[in-house]
Each structure stands twice: as structure tokens, then as C-alpha cells.
Design a protein around this motif. Structure first.
Motif, short mmCIF file in Angstrom:
data_model
loop_
_atom_site.label_atom_id
_atom_site.label_comp_id
_atom_site.label_asym_id
_atom_site.label_seq_id
_atom_site.Cartn_x
_atom_site.Cartn_y
_atom_site.Cartn_z
N SER A 34 0.84 -1.20 0.00
CA SER A 34 0.00 0.00 0.00
C SER A 34 0.87 1.25 0.00
CB SER A 34 -0.91 0.00 1.23
OG SER A 34 -0.15 0.05 2.43
N GLY A 35 0.45 2.23 -0.77
CA GLY A 35 1.19 3.48 -0.83
C GLY A 35 2.38 3.47 -1.75
N ASN A 36 2.60 2.36 -2.48
CA ASN A 36 3.72 2.32 -3.42
C ASN A 36 3.31 1.56 -4.68
OD1 ASN A 36 4.49 -0.63 -3.07
ND2 ASN A 36 4.74 0.09 -0.96
N SER A 37 4.20 1.52 -5.65
CA SER A 37 3.85 0.97 -6.96
C SER A 37 3.91 -0.55 -7.01
CB SER A 37 4.77 1.56 -8.03
OG SER A 37 6.13 1.37 -7.69
N LEU A 38 4.13 -1.22 -5.87
CA LEU A 38 4.08 -2.67 -5.84
C LEU A 38 2.65 -3.20 -5.73
CD1 LEU A 38 7.10 -3.64 -3.55
CD2 LEU A 38 6.95 -3.77 -6.05
N LEU A 284 17.61 10.89 -2.29
CA LEU A 284 17.05 9.53 -2.28
C LEU A 284 15.53 9.60 -2.19
CD1 LEU A 284 17.46 6.46 -2.13
CD2 LEU A 284 17.63 6.69 0.35
N GLU A 285 15.03 10.45 -1.32
CA GLU A 285 13.58 10.59 -1.18
C GLU A 285 12.95 11.07 -2.48
OE1 GLU A 285 9.97 12.73 -0.80
OE2 GLU A 285 11.86 13.84 -0.71
N LEU A 287 14.13 10.60 -5.57
CA LEU A 287 14.17 9.52 -6.55
C LEU A 287 13.12 8.45 -6.25
CD1 LEU A 287 18.04 9.11 -6.95
CD2 LEU A 287 16.46 10.14 -8.58
N LEU A 288 12.89 8.18 -4.98
CA LEU A 288 11.91 7.16 -4.62
C LEU A 288 10.48 7.65 -4.73
CD1 LEU A 288 13.50 5.29 -1.57
CD2 LEU A 288 13.76 4.88 -4.03
N SER A 289 10.30 8.94 -4.99
CA SER A 289 8.95 9.46 -5.17
C SER A 289 8.28 8.88 -6.41
CB SER A 289 8.97 10.99 -5.25
OG SER A 289 9.67 11.43 -6.41
N ARG A 290 9.08 8.31 -7.32
CA ARG A 290 8.53 7.65 -8.50
C ARG A 290 8.02 6.24 -8.18
NH1 ARG A 290 10.36 9.62 -13.38
NH2 ARG A 290 8.71 8.30 -14.24
N PHE A 291 8.28 5.79 -6.95
CA PHE A 291 7.90 4.42 -6.59
C PHE A 291 6.92 4.36 -5.42
CE2 PHE A 291 12.10 4.42 -8.49
CZ PHE A 291 12.01 3.41 -9.42
N GLY A 292 6.72 5.44 -4.73
CA GLY A 292 5.80 5.41 -3.60
C GLY A 292 5.40 6.81 -3.18
N GLY A 293 4.29 6.90 -2.45
CA GLY A 293 3.78 8.18 -1.99
C GLY A 293 4.55 8.73 -0.81
N GLU A 294 4.16 9.92 -0.39
CA GLU A 294 4.88 10.60 0.69
C GLU A 294 4.80 9.83 1.99
OE1 GLU A 294 4.82 14.89 3.07
OE2 GLU A 294 3.61 14.61 1.25
N ASN A 295 3.65 9.28 2.31
CA ASN A 295 3.50 8.55 3.57
C ASN A 295 4.41 7.32 3.60
OD1 ASN A 295 1.58 10.36 4.50
ND2 ASN A 295 -0.15 9.15 3.73
N ARG A 297 7.31 6.95 1.99
CA ARG A 297 8.69 7.40 2.14
C ARG A 297 8.94 7.92 3.56
NH1 ARG A 297 7.03 10.08 -2.48
NH2 ARG A 297 7.49 12.13 -1.58
N ARG A 298 7.98 8.61 4.11
CA ARG A 298 8.14 9.14 5.47
C ARG A 298 8.24 7.99 6.47
NH1 ARG A 298 6.86 14.13 7.53
NH2 ARG A 298 5.75 14.68 5.60
N GLU A 299 7.46 6.94 6.26
CA GLU A 299 7.51 5.80 7.16
C GLU A 299 8.87 5.12 7.13
OE1 GLU A 299 5.24 1.50 7.91
OE2 GLU A 299 4.66 2.79 6.24
N LEU A 300 9.47 5.02 5.93
CA LEU A 300 10.76 4.35 5.81
C LEU A 300 11.90 5.19 6.39
CD1 LEU A 300 10.58 2.83 2.21
CD2 LEU A 300 10.16 1.70 4.40
#
Length: 315
Positions: A34-38, A284-285, A287-295, A297-300
Motif C-alpha cells: 500500500s502506498g507504493n507501486s508494488l 534519495l527521497e 528519486l523514490l517518489s517515482r515508486f511510492g507516496g509521501e507517507n 517514504r516518510r515511514e521508511l
């Protein structure tokens, strides 16, 4: 008409237990997607689970008592097993296109056509034989399937999920065994049913381990985020993000570069504090915005989340 009296052989009972375990793992893995492109890969996993359930149902002895042509029943079993193997391959291929935007287009224009291409030889043979003989694919069709499987497996080779990928790949190969002519291996049904839930458990355990780590500083927070991305999106995407990160590192002279094993200090005398890591984590954050939402990335990233994406522009 003969009475319906299903008989559960040990392997069929084992498959039923594994299907239930897989469902529990899918429910828990849904949060990870949830919240990412997987999420698209998870949807394909769910579709594969339904097909595997159908294959298990067709394996129950006694159901064929109402079928006048036993060869048709065997053909249906083989076809269901092969379809399950193809759909199990779909999530791994889906990850190769898991980037926003474009993930949905990848599923429509790459994954779905791949499924049709791989299924066509088996479906065509089933119609041609009219259920008079079990399905058995020729060498070129099996080789094509194995080449796609090797490509998908290679994306996880070298990550912490290598063992899980090996088990999952072996289960897919066992699924296509009956139509590929591997009739003498009695362990194929056990491998096809037993390995996927074990692989799912290993994936979930790795994710739980990474998320339970308490970052001591910005460097460990960045590494935790990186390991989650590397281990679940695979080497292909990790290599692309890593190369982009290191372009910024060289241009801006961070004294830090990113490898598959995490952030490395290039200059031994450099003391890396939170301020020195702000820029690398911001890149890094971004670049990863293309793979998941803000929540996601913030969690990680936790407390080290800096949210400076608007400042991240290539020079």
C-alpha cells in the motif's frame, strides 16, 4: 449417476493448507504494497492465488466421476496448473515496470500480453486435442517460458530476498512440470504448493525486520530505506536509482556514495552527521517518489525524512 464422493489424498490436503496459509500472507503483504507501486504486483499475486485454488480443486479425487472422458479431466488439470504457473510469474514481471506513472500501462501492455503469449500454446493444444489427450508443450514453448522466468528471477538475485526468489521460482517450474513432460518427478506437486508460502513468509519476515530497526542516526535511516527498496523492488530498479544518486554525489562532492550494500563513506576522515546526510537523503527521497507516496517514504525514513524534493533538480 454416481454419487459425489471426493477423496482428499495427502498432497491435496497439503495443497489446501498451503492455500490458506498463502491467503493469510497475502492479507499481511497487502499493507507492504500500500502506498507504493508494488500494488499491481500484489494484485497479480491475488489473481495467481485464485488460479492455484482452482488447480487444487481440480486435483480432488472423485470430482472426475461425473466426467465421461478421463483424458479431458487430466487435460483440465494440466491446463489449470500451467495457467497457475503463468499467473505466478506475472507479479515478478510486474515489478520490472513498477514506477509511477506508468505502472498501470506496464500491466496492460506488457504483463497481460505476456500472459496471453505464454498461455496460447497450452490453450491451442487443449482445443486441438479436444480433451482426448493430456496437454504437453513443445520445447520452444517451454524454453520461452523459462527465459522469461530467468529474467524475472534475476531481478532479485543478490538481494536479501534471494532465497525467497529461488523457492518461488522453483514452485513456478514445478507448476509447469506436467505440461513440460517432467512426469517422473513425484515431488512436483509438493514443491508447487509448499514453496510459495515459505517464500512469502521469508519476504514478510525481511520486511518486518527492516521496519523494526530503530535508526540511530540519519545514515542508518537512509540505509534502512535503501534496503527496503533494494530487496523488494529488485536489482534492476536499485541499480538505476543508485547510479542517479552517485551522479549527484560526484557533482556535489558529498564524500559519500551509494552502493547495493548501502551508503559508503568515500573519505575515511569524514564524520557523517545528520547535516551531511540531509542532502543525500533528500535526493534519495526524491528519486523514490517515482515508486511510492509521501507517507510510504516518510515511514521508511522516519525522523530523517527531510522532504526537500522541490530543491532536488539536476544541474
Amino acid at each position: 449417476m454416481p454419487a459425489f464422493s471426493p477423496e482428499f489424498e495427502p498432497v491435496t490436503a497439503f495443497e489446501c493448507v498451503m492455500r490458506f496459509w498463502e491467503l493469510l500472507l497475502l492479507i499481511r503483504l497487502r499493507r507492504a504494497a500500500s502506498g507504493n507501486s508494488l500494488r499491481a504486483a500484489w494484485n497479480w499475486m491475488l489473481a495467481a492465488w485464485f488460479i492455484c485454488c482452482l488447480s487444487t480443486l481440480l486435483g480432488i479425487d472423485g470430482l472426475d466421476s461425473h466426467i465421461p472422458n478421463s483424458f479431458a479431466w487430466i487435460s483440465a488439470r494440466h491446463l489449470a496448473g500451467y495457467v497457475a504457473g503463468v499467473f505466478m510469474l506475472a507479479p515478478m514481471v510486474s515489478v520490472l515496470g513498477a514506477r509511477m506513472p506508468g505502472g498501470r500501462a506496464w500491466s496492460v501492455f506488457v504483463v497481460a500480453p505476456m500472459i496471453l503469449v505464454l498461455l496460447w500454446p497450452a490453450i491451442s493444444e487443449a482445443f486441438q486435442s479436444k480433451g482426448q489427450s493430456p496437454i504437453e508443450l513443445g520445447g520452444p514453448a517451454v524454453l520461452g517460458f523459462l527465459l522469461v522466468l530467468l529474467m524475472a528471477f534475476g531481478n532479485y538475485f543478490g538481494t536479501a530476498n534471494t532465497t525467497a526468489a529461488v523457492l518461488y521460482t522453483a514452485a513456478i517450474m514445478a507448476r509447469i512440470g506436467p505440461v513440460a513432460g517432467w512426469h517422473n518427478a513425484g515431488l512436483l506437486p509438493w514443491i508447487a504448493s509448499g514453496f510459495p508460502p515459505v517464500a512469502g513468509y521469508l519476504w514478510l519476515r525481511r520486511l518486518t525486520e527492516l521496519r523494526s530497526r530503530k535508526p540511530l542516526d540519519a545514515l542508518s535511516a537512509g540505509n534502512r530505506c535503501w534496503f527496503v527498496f533494494r530487496d523488494f523492488f529488485g536489482i534492476v530498479w536499485a541499480k538505476r536509482v543508485m547510479d542517479r544518486m552517485n551522479v549527484f554525489a560526484a557533482r556535489e562532492g558529498w564524500g559519500i556514495h551509494l552502493s547495493l550494500d548501502g551508503f559508503d563513506i568515500v573519505e575515511p576522515d569524514l564524520a557523517v552527521g545528520s547535516e551531511q546526510m540531509d542532502r543525500p537523503i533528500a535526493i534519495l527521497e526524491w528519486l523514490l517518489s517515482r515508486f511510492g507516496g509521501e507517507n510510504w517514504r516518510r515511514e521508511l525514513l522516519g525522523d530523517s525524512y527531510v522532504s526537500k524534493s522541490d530543491e532536488c533538480r539536476e544541474v
